[in-house]
Design an enzyme around this catalytic site. Structure first.
Site, short mmCIF file in Angstrom:
data_model
loop_
_atom_site.label_atom_id
_atom_site.label_comp_id
_atom_site.label_asym_id
_atom_site.label_seq_id
_atom_site.Cartn_x
_atom_site.Cartn_y
_atom_site.Cartn_z
N LYS A 137 4.99 7.09 69.60
CA LYS A 137 5.49 8.45 69.42
C LYS A 137 4.72 9.21 68.34
CE LYS A 137 8.64 8.54 72.60
NZ LYS A 137 8.35 9.30 73.85
N LYS B 115 13.58 8.82 83.50
CA LYS B 115 12.17 9.15 83.71
C LYS B 115 11.39 7.98 84.31
CE LYS B 115 10.51 10.38 79.78
NZ LYS B 115 11.59 9.76 78.99
#
Length: 532
Positions: free
Chosen positions: A200, A243
């Site tokens: 991230k 997702k």
């Protein structure tokens, strides 16, 4: 002593990293697993997987992410969402981390963020844990071995979990810190073993850099029709909305499961692997992802397992509901070799509605798409962030607020412009609750969600009859083959229609209140589309 292959002109000492023990450069998977086992970092699992736990941090720490407030980024960072750190605080943090690192071994991986070489960045990951090197080797893209001889890093990430920050000295919030310094091309991570912080941090870098080049960075998965990359679909959504699961459609080609860019040439994956949630994972519902949990090198994170047989328990969430596996993209049989796609033909916005109000699928106008993109309504699912133990309704702008360094309307305007330019159709898909709110209703059946998505992607849903939703004004199909009509009308799934109306009114008010912050920055048609 140096082990492994690296650019001969690079030395860690050039970054001030001096006096460390062994430096291991670009070890491949078997060597990283061997090193991790020798250091008692985890356990060898079935098929050569690597089983680890991450201690008290089993999810991201978004409130501990800081951006160094320098002149170069002063007017472009969304400071209300990104905690600032002074250059002096960062320098003190870096100096103290370097002192802490002396005498310890480190693992260096030279990797790439971005499948399109025109927009890719070279990232050097320096990790204290060997298994973090294995994890990020899966999650970013691996250069060819010969290319390592000329590798020059655009950014360096140093991850030192055993170091604890000093808020008073370093200007951070706690002993855990993720600090991004765009001037020094450096990211420092300390005080957490959770591996997701590594990937991230790179996503946050790209989210800041790419808009200046006309590329929209997206927290989404993506796939395309077999033999037809032009027929690309993207799936926005926070962790836990589906997702990874919904993009891994065996009848389509997987581009990637989490982070992508949309350039003038089309869609490209940032990553080289997947980081999938494994709670309640089954071979029947998700055979491809399930199979990776017994493939060599897959990192199995925070899962309970039998100490003798190493059999994984996919239902036991006593460590965390955010149990995961990390594996290279090629472990999915229908994954794209190039990780490139066309301009999205369909845009799916996944939301996990814990209120049980939203329909399972709705068609959005371009203005409504920008509204819902900026709103980013969903529910944080248990375990994805520290302190989340049950679904918590939230608004996370752009379906990824923790990773957005710039103001939301920058990304929202880019999305709207690209939709207009390329004619994408936008859908809002609720994978949350039906028949009542969380605690009363039940999760949306994945079989129905898959049927609705199939109809949307093959074009048949566009031919259905639609009604206008009285609460949000978007279009909702009245009937879809393979899906009970009752499910398409949330009000009818509730036992008490008045209770549904009250819950819907509450949610509408939450949307309106949240969206007030964007009103000074948007056009009139988006304002008009906001509600009804």
């Amino acid at each position: 002593m140096v082990h492994g292959r690296v650019n001969p002109n690079f030395r860690l000492e050039d970054m001030g990293i001096e006096g460390i023990g062994q430096a291991y450069y670009n070890l491949i998977e078997p060597d990283l697993i061997e090193q991790a086992l020798s250091r008692d970092e985890g356990t060898l699992g079935r098929g050569g997987t690597f089983l680890v736990t991450t201690g008290k941090f089993t999810g991201r720490s978004p409130k501990d992410k800081h951006v160094v407030k320098s002149e170069s980024v002063l007017d472009t960072i969304w400071w209300e969402n990104n905690a600032e750190m002074t250059p002096e605080g960062f320098d003190a943090l870096y100096a103290d981390m370097l002192a802490h690192m002396k005498g310890r071994d480190y693992f260096v991986q030279d990797l790439v963020g971005g499948a399109d070489p025109s927009y890719a960045i070279n990232v050097r990951m320096v990790t204290e844990l060997a298994w973090h090197g294995l994890f990020i080797r899966h999650l970013l893209r691996r250069p060819d071995r010969e290319d390592l001889d000329d590798f020059v890093a655009d950014f360096t990430v140093i991850n030192c979990p055993s170091f604890t920050a000093d808020p008073a000295k370093h200007g951070c919030r706690s002993e855990t810190v993720i600090a991004l310094n765009f001037d020094k091309k450096l990211v420092l991570i300390a005080g957490t073993e959770y591996a997701g912080e590594n990937k991230k941090s790179v996503f946050s870098l790209l989210n800041y850099m790419l808009p200046e080049r006309g590329v929209m960075p997206m927290h989404c998965s993506a796939n395309h029709a077999k033999g037809n990359p032009v027929d690309t679909a993207i799936f926005f959504g926070l962790s836990g909305t589906g997702k990874t699961t919904l993009s891994a459609d065996p009848d389509r080609v997987l581009i990637g499961d989490d982070e992508h860019g949309w350039s003038d040439r089309g869609t490209f994956n940032f990553e080289g692997g997947c980081y999938a949630k494994t709670i309640n994972l089954s071979p029947e519902a998700e055979p491809e992802i399930f199979a990776t949990t017994e493939k060599f090198g897959t990192v199995i994170e925070n899962m309970v397992f039998d100490p003798q047989t190493k059999e994984l328990d996919f239902e036991d969430d006593s460590l965390t509901a955010n149990m995961r596996c990390a594996y290279p993209l090629h472990y999915i049989s229908n994954a794209s070799a190039s990780a490139l796609g066309g301009h999205p033909k369909n845009i799916i916005m996944l939301t996990c509605d814990a209120f049980g109000v939203l329909p399972p699928i709705s068609r959005l106008s371009p203005a409504q798409a920008m509204y819902h993109f900026l709103s980013g309504f969903t529910s944080k699912v248990a375990g994805t962030e520290r302190g989340i133990t049950e679904p918590e309704p939230t608004f996370s702008t752009c379906f990824g607020a923790p990773f957005m360094p710039r103001r939301p309307e920058v990304y929202g305007n880019m999305l709207r412009e690209k939709i207009s330019q390329h004619g994408a159709t936008c859908w809002l898909v609720n994978t949350g609750w039906t028949g009542g709110a969380y605690g009363t209703g039940s999760r949306m059946p994945i079989k129905a969600t898959r049927a609705l998505l199939t109809a949307a992607l093959d074009g048949s849903l566009a031919q259905a009859d639609f009604r206008k939703d009285p609460n949000f004004g978007f279009e909702v199909p009245v009937s879809v083959s393979g899906v009970p009509d009752l499910l398409l009308d949330p009000r009818r799934t509730w036992g008490d229609a008045d209770a549904y109306d009250a819950q819907a009114a509450k949610l509408v008010e939450m949307f309106s209140s949240n969206f007030e912050q964007y009103l000074p920055f948007i056009d009139e048609d988006v304002r008009a589309a906001a509600i009804g």
